[in-house]
Design an enzyme around this catalytic site. Structure first.
Site, PDB file in Angstrom:
ATOM      1  N   LYS A 174      32.810  31.928  42.626  1.00 17.30           N
ATOM      2  CA  LYS A 174      34.216  32.296  42.666  1.00 17.30           C
ATOM      3  C   LYS A 174      34.587  32.851  44.041  1.00 17.30           C
ATOM      4  CE  LYS A 174      33.287  34.853  39.179  1.00 17.30           C
ATOM      5  NZ  LYS A 174      33.258  35.780  38.024  1.00 17.30           N
ATOM      6  N   THR A 206      43.457  43.357  38.588  1.00 12.79           N
ATOM      7  CA  THR A 206      42.520  42.235  38.480  1.00 12.79           C
ATOM      8  C   THR A 206      41.300  42.582  37.631  1.00 12.79           C
ATOM      9  OG1 THR A 206      41.473  42.927  40.558  1.00 12.79           O
ATOM     10  CG2 THR A 206      43.211  41.260  40.712  1.00 12.79           C
ATOM     11  N   GLY A 208      38.771  42.550  34.857  1.00  9.69           N
ATOM     12  CA  GLY A 208      38.421  41.590  33.814  1.00  9.69           C
ATOM     13  C   GLY A 208      38.633  40.139  34.176  1.00  9.69           C
ATOM     14  N   THR A 209      38.934  39.856  35.445  1.00  8.20           N
ATOM     15  CA  THR A 209      39.178  38.461  35.816  1.00  8.20           C
ATOM     16  C   THR A 209      37.937  37.589  35.615  1.00  8.20           C
ATOM     17  OG1 THR A 209      38.705  39.057  38.122  1.00  8.20           O
ATOM     18  CG2 THR A 209      41.016  38.933  37.476  1.00  8.20           C
ATOM     19  N   GLY A 210      36.764  38.109  35.984  1.00 10.09           N
ATOM     20  CA  GLY A 210      35.536  37.328  35.836  1.00 10.09           C
ATOM     21  C   GLY A 210      35.201  37.061  34.384  1.00 10.09           C
ATOM     22  N   CYS A 211      35.349  38.076  33.554  1.00 11.95           N
ATOM     23  CA  CYS A 211      35.101  37.918  32.113  1.00 11.95           C
ATOM     24  C   CYS A 211      36.037  36.873  31.524  1.00 11.95           C
ATOM     25  CB  CYS A 211      35.312  39.253  31.391  1.00 11.95           C
ATOM     26  SG  CYS A 211      34.319  40.626  31.996  1.00 11.95           S
TER      27      CYS A 211
END
Length: 267
Positions: A174, A206, A208-211
């Site tokens: 990412k 932002t 929790g974007t990866g989750c």
């Protein structure tokens, strides 16, 4: 049949990341969400105040219950905290023959708190990645896993090849931690690279974007989409979630999980 998706991750008491973000994502994408909790956190948008690891026996009991009655069509792992948990969970995923695994190698919270013990990095490389359909590290996580500095696109490509060689069928590095106003998420499937570009949204919301991104990929895989299409659609989902911020909390606020639905985006 309704696609079923499992998240194996930590709980975020603030609701922005972890299993809470995953379940919200599953619901928005019309898949049936399930969870196996690996750790409890006391956290909010300002940071992580404490972390409590769930006993391994209880984690395995959750997985056994799901396997007995609700076999997932896809699953994702998030915060697994320790090498012991990673090894135990990996063994069960392999034993149960669960496919379409998305590995989000969660290491550090937005506020800087370490969410992974030092001895867990080796377990991720050796036990979890060989089971993965897709692995979704951000740049700092990919740097830890590959022991490289990823300050150029050429280095990101090299890192993606290294991670794919460890067993993950595909890798998405990412680009959110990259420089500039154009972000590039780099997908490598063992043969070719695909770049997914988006505009940087200048916001502190932002968390929790990866989750959410990984949960969306798992949802689309459960629906039968190919990896490249699942990543493309997950990218659209998280982009809308960031663009339409909720403005909650005094720190790194959560993304807006219902944004794509309200915008009538067809995924």
């Amino acid at each position: 049949m309704i696609p079923k998706v499992l998240t194996i991750a930590g709980s975020d008491s603030g609701g922005g990341a972890g299993i809470q973000a995953d379940i919200k994502t599953f619901q928005e994408l019309d898949v049936y969400g399930m969870s196996a909790i690996t750790a409890l956190t006391a956290q909010n948008t300002l940071g992580v105040q404490s972390v409590y690891s769930i006993p391994i026996d209880m984690i395995l009991e959750q997985l056994a219950s799901i396997h007995e009655d609700l076999r997932p069509d896809a699953l994702k792992t998030g915060m697994l905290f320790s090498s012991f948990i990673i090894e135990a969970v990996s063994d069960k995923i392999k034993e149960y023959g669960w496919g379409n695994l998305v590995v989000d190698p969660v290491m550090i919270a937005k506020g800087g708190a370490m969410l992974l013990q030092e001895d867990a990095i080796k377990a991720i490389r050796e036990k979890l990645l060989p089971l993965a359909k897709v692995t979704t590290p951000n740049i700092p996580e990919a740097e830890v896993l590959t022991e490289m500095t990823l300050d150029t696109m050429e280095r990101r490509r090299k890192a993606a090849k290294i991670l794919q060689s460890l067993g993950s069928e595909s890798v998405v590095i990412k680009g959110g931690h990259g420089e500039g106003d154009t972000l590039i998420d780099l997908l490598y499937d063992g043969v070719s690279f695909i770049e997914f570009k988006s505009d940087r949204i200048h916001t502190r919301h932002t968390h929790g974007t990866g989750c959410t991104f990984a949960a969306a990929i798992a949802s689309f895989l459960a629906k039968g989409q190919s990896v490249d299409i699942a990543v493309k659609n997950a990218k659209q989902f998280i982009q809308k979630a960031i663009e339409n911020e909720l403005g909650i909390g005094g720190g790194h606020g959560p993304t807006n999980h219902w944004a794509h639905r309200k915008a009538s985006v067809s995924l």
